[in-house]
Design an enzyme around this catalytic site. Structure first.
Site, mmCIF file in Angstrom:
data_model
loop_
_atom_site.group_PDB
_atom_site.id
_atom_site.type_symbol
_atom_site.label_atom_id
_atom_site.label_comp_id
_atom_site.label_asym_id
_atom_site.label_seq_id
_atom_site.Cartn_x
_atom_site.Cartn_y
_atom_site.Cartn_z
ATOM 1 N N ARG A 70 0.835 -1.220 0.000
ATOM 2 C CA ARG A 70 0.000 0.000 0.000
ATOM 3 C C ARG A 70 0.859 1.257 0.000
ATOM 4 O O ARG A 70 0.531 2.234 -0.663
ATOM 5 C CB ARG A 70 -0.884 0.039 1.251
ATOM 6 C CG ARG A 70 -2.029 -0.915 1.258
ATOM 7 C CD ARG A 70 -2.740 -0.840 2.602
ATOM 8 N NE ARG A 70 -3.514 0.369 2.719
ATOM 9 C CZ ARG A 70 -4.816 0.441 2.473
ATOM 10 N NH1 ARG A 70 -5.488 -0.621 2.125
ATOM 11 N NH2 ARG A 70 -5.462 1.569 2.597
ATOM 12 N N TYR A 120 0.256 -13.620 0.666
ATOM 13 C CA TYR A 120 0.827 -13.433 -0.675
ATOM 14 C C TYR A 120 2.095 -12.606 -0.560
ATOM 15 O O TYR A 120 2.241 -11.799 0.365
ATOM 16 C CB TYR A 120 -0.178 -12.804 -1.661
ATOM 17 C CG TYR A 120 -0.849 -11.528 -1.205
ATOM 18 C CD1 TYR A 120 -0.252 -10.281 -1.370
ATOM 19 C CD2 TYR A 120 -2.116 -11.569 -0.624
ATOM 20 C CE1 TYR A 120 -0.887 -9.117 -0.972
ATOM 21 C CE2 TYR A 120 -2.766 -10.407 -0.223
ATOM 22 C CZ TYR A 120 -2.142 -9.181 -0.395
ATOM 23 O OH TYR A 120 -2.782 -8.037 0.006
ATOM 24 N N ASP A 146 -14.340 4.339 -0.062
ATOM 25 C CA ASP A 146 -14.932 3.894 1.201
ATOM 26 C C ASP A 146 -15.934 4.907 1.761
ATOM 27 O O ASP A 146 -16.817 4.534 2.537
ATOM 28 C CB ASP A 146 -13.834 3.639 2.246
ATOM 29 C CG ASP A 146 -13.176 2.276 2.080
ATOM 30 O OD1 ASP A 146 -13.458 1.601 1.069
ATOM 31 O OD2 ASP A 146 -12.373 1.887 2.959
HETATM 32 P P1 FAD Z 1 -8.887 5.566 2.571
HETATM 33 O O1 FAD Z 1 -7.769 4.782 1.986
HETATM 34 O O2 FAD Z 1 -9.380 5.197 3.919
HETATM 35 O O3 FAD Z 1 -8.421 7.104 2.577
HETATM 36 C C1 FAD Z 1 -9.147 8.103 3.245
HETATM 37 C C2 FAD Z 1 -8.208 9.272 3.513
HETATM 38 O O4 FAD Z 1 -8.961 10.362 4.013
HETATM 39 C C3 FAD Z 1 -7.156 8.962 4.572
HETATM 40 O O5 FAD Z 1 -5.891 9.373 4.109
HETATM 41 C C4 FAD Z 1 -7.621 9.747 5.787
HETATM 42 O O6 FAD Z 1 -6.557 10.145 6.621
HETATM 43 C C5 FAD Z 1 -8.299 10.926 5.126
HETATM 44 N N1 FAD Z 1 -9.344 11.532 5.967
HETATM 45 C C6 FAD Z 1 -10.329 10.892 6.641
HETATM 46 N N2 FAD Z 1 -11.122 11.769 7.287
HETATM 47 C C7 FAD Z 1 -10.610 13.020 7.010
HETATM 48 C C8 FAD Z 1 -10.993 14.334 7.402
HETATM 49 N N3 FAD Z 1 -12.044 14.536 8.190
HETATM 50 N N4 FAD Z 1 -10.257 15.378 6.940
HETATM 51 C C9 FAD Z 1 -9.199 15.167 6.125
HETATM 52 N N5 FAD Z 1 -8.783 13.936 5.738
HETATM 53 C C10 FAD Z 1 -9.481 12.870 6.169
HETATM 54 N N6 FAD Z 1 -8.782 -3.373 -1.171
HETATM 55 C C11 FAD Z 1 -8.338 -3.924 -2.342
HETATM 56 O O7 FAD Z 1 -8.710 -3.422 -3.426
HETATM 57 N N7 FAD Z 1 -7.525 -5.017 -2.352
HETATM 58 C C12 FAD Z 1 -7.144 -5.640 -1.186
HETATM 59 O O8 FAD Z 1 -6.394 -6.628 -1.249
HETATM 60 C C13 FAD Z 1 -7.639 -5.107 0.060
HETATM 61 N N8 FAD Z 1 -7.315 -5.712 1.243
HETATM 62 C C14 FAD Z 1 -7.864 -5.230 2.402
HETATM 63 C C15 FAD Z 1 -7.617 -5.931 3.608
HETATM 64 C C16 FAD Z 1 -8.192 -5.476 4.812
HETATM 65 C C17 FAD Z 1 -7.987 -6.284 6.075
HETATM 66 C C18 FAD Z 1 -8.982 -4.291 4.810
HETATM 67 C C19 FAD Z 1 -9.589 -3.801 6.109
HETATM 68 C C20 FAD Z 1 -9.189 -3.570 3.618
HETATM 69 C C21 FAD Z 1 -8.666 -4.049 2.412
HETATM 70 N N9 FAD Z 1 -8.921 -3.397 1.188
HETATM 71 C C22 FAD Z 1 -8.466 -3.944 0.017
HETATM 72 C C23 FAD Z 1 -9.786 -2.186 1.143
HETATM 73 C C24 FAD Z 1 -9.022 -0.886 0.898
HETATM 74 O O9 FAD Z 1 -7.995 -0.758 1.839
HETATM 75 C C25 FAD Z 1 -9.974 0.333 0.998
HETATM 76 O O10 FAD Z 1 -11.189 0.049 0.372
HETATM 77 C C26 FAD Z 1 -9.334 1.573 0.302
HETATM 78 O O11 FAD Z 1 -8.163 1.950 0.973
HETATM 79 C C27 FAD Z 1 -10.323 2.756 0.250
HETATM 80 O O12 FAD Z 1 -9.687 3.914 -0.260
HETATM 81 P P2 FAD Z 1 -10.254 5.361 0.038
HETATM 82 O O13 FAD Z 1 -9.327 6.315 -0.658
HETATM 83 O O14 FAD Z 1 -11.695 5.416 -0.273
HETATM 84 O O15 FAD Z 1 -10.156 5.541 1.614
#
Ligand code: FAD
Length: 389
Positions: free
Chosen positions: A106, A207, A285
């Site tokens: 990541r 993996y 997410d």
């Molecule tokens: P996030 O990566 O959560 O990023 C959100 C960002 O917003 C963060 O940097 C946070 O600090 C920031 N933020 C939050 N609130 C605020 C605020 N109020 N003000 C300013 N900044 C803020 N996905 C896959 O595709 N393949 C995999 O193999 C996989 N394995 C996983 C294994 C596990 C055990 C888990 C729990 C998840 C896994 N995932 C996998 C899912 C994946 O990690 C998430 O779905 C993905 O990171 C979502 O990305 P995002 O950018 O939406 O959110």
């Protein structure tokens, strides 16, 4: 060219937020990312990037670098927990030649995206905690500073302030499962495949990462109680080893290497009903947290980010936002439903049922290996970069 010169605020510098920032900047938007953390970095953990997500990285021009620092997965191998005997093998070498399945650190993906957005001229503001988001294109920071833009993108993950602005609060529920995550040295000569070690009430996925010298572990256990949902809990490695004490094959040697695992409670959230309104859109997410049992959370965030940028550029903000939601919601809901259904399949408790299920899978895998992989065509074969013209 509708986004040229438009001012966009992206709340959240995770995988989804950085991808949207880059895709919009490449279309001429003036983009600022607001991230609450002091630096754009990630806790150590692996991700599986499947062909559908990799197409977005390719379209952004970053696939060469990502591939060079990742392991190309050759198979997904389902195994019985006792001695690690293989029950079913999905041969990823059967994917069409233009598709690849990568095992990615990541931190490497975040660093790649972070460098690319900065090089492209996106402003990244760190230590900016957003406390309120409005549909009129306004965000408020915890310092009371207020910022406005032509468009705000809520890419702020699991506990999204932007989601609340469009949907009110949701009510997640504990799934009765927790997940430990750790990266360990590859002491077992783990080949370039994802292994799912399936036991009663628990499973462990392993993996290799980077040059193959490290192995990513995700270990899921069914449990009655849990308190908080979040990413920052640590646990003692002995608890993990005790939970998987009955597992054989390579598992004990890998678990012996674990020092400071992370521990997550896995919660289920409904997919947000409303993904956009006024001058605000959700992605990743923030709109649809998923359980990790199909490894698609990050892949969906990548697809969302591309689709949003393409719809906005093709149709402008007013018409592009509803088009984005219409394009994404059904696909994401299907992915999440399949992920929800997977856990119990790995966790069968009754030895007779488990034996019969494993036997059936094994037979199917031998007589129709192409069909086993073919059932994922709808997922991996989808090309979001061609979905909007
Ligand atoms: P996030 O990566 O959560 O990023 C959100 C960002 O917003 C963060 O940097 C946070 O600090 C920031 N933020 C939050 N609130 C605020 C605020 N109020 N003000 C300013 N900044 C803020 N996905 C896959 O595709 N393949 C995999 O193999 C996989 N394995 C996983 C294994 C596990 C055990 C888990 C729990 C998840 C896994 N995932 C996998 C899912 C994946 O990690 C998430 O779905 C993905 O990171 C979502 O990305 P995002 O950018 O939406 O959110």
């Amino acid at each position: 060219m509708n986004m040229h010169g438009q001012r966009v605020l992206v709340v959240g510098g995770g995988i989804g937020g950085l991808t949207a920032a880059l895709a919009l900047r490449q279309r001429g938007a003036e983009v600022t990312v607001l991230e609450q953390a002091e630096a754009l970095r990630e806790v150590g953990a692996g991700l599986q990037i499947s062909p559908n997500g990799l197409r977005v990285i390719e379209a952004l021009g970053l696939a060469g670098t990502l591939r060079a620092g990742s392991v190309q997965g050759r198979a997904v191998s389902l195994r019985d927990y006792r001695r690690g005997a293989e029950v079913l093998r999905l041969d990823l070498n059967r994917l069409p030649p233009d598709q690849a399945y990568l095992f990615v650190h990541r931190a490497d993906l975040i660093a790649l995206l972070a460098d690319a957005v900065r090089d492209a001229g996106v402003e990244v503001r760190l230590s900016q905690r957003v406390v309120r988001v409005g549909q009129e294109g306004r965000v408020v920071l915890d310092t009371d500073e207020s910022l406005t833009a032509d468009l705000v993108i809520g890419a702020d993950g699991l506990h999204s302030a932007a989601r609340i602005a469009l949907n009110g609060g949701d009510s997640p529920f504990f799934t009765g499962q927790v997940a430990w995550r750790a990266i360990v040295p590859n002491v077992t000569g783990h080949p370039p495949e994802a292994r799912v070690h399936m036991g009663p009430g628990r499973h462990l996925v392993s993996y290799p990462l980077r040059d193959g010298g490290a192995v990513n572990l995700v270990a899921v256990e069914e449990r009655e109680g849990w308190v908080a949902e979040g990413w920052a809990h640590r646990d003692h490695p002995d608890n993990l080893r005790a939970a998987f004490a009955g597992f054989g094959g390579d598992v004990p040697a890998l678990l012996a290497q674990v020092h400071d695992p992370g521990l997550w409670g896995l919660f289920r959230h409904p997919v947000a009903r409303v993904w956009q309104g006024g001058r605000l859109a959700l992605l990743g997410d923030a709109a649809h947290p998923t359980l990790p049992f199909l490894a698609q959370g990050a892949n969906m965030a990548l697809e969302d980010a591309w689709a949003l940028a393409a719809c906005l550029d093709a149709d402008g903000i007013e018409a592009g936002l509803p088009r984005y939601q219409a394009l994404r919601r059904d696909r994401v809901a299907r992915v999440i439903a399949v992920a929800n259904g997977n856990a119990w399949k790995y966790h069968l408790r009754n030895p007779l049922v488990r034996g019969a299920a494993h036997l059936g899978l094994g037979v199917l895998g031998r007589v129709a290996p192409g069909r086993m992989l073919g059932q994922f065509d709808w997922l991996y074969g989808y090309d979001v970069t061609r979905a909007v013209r």
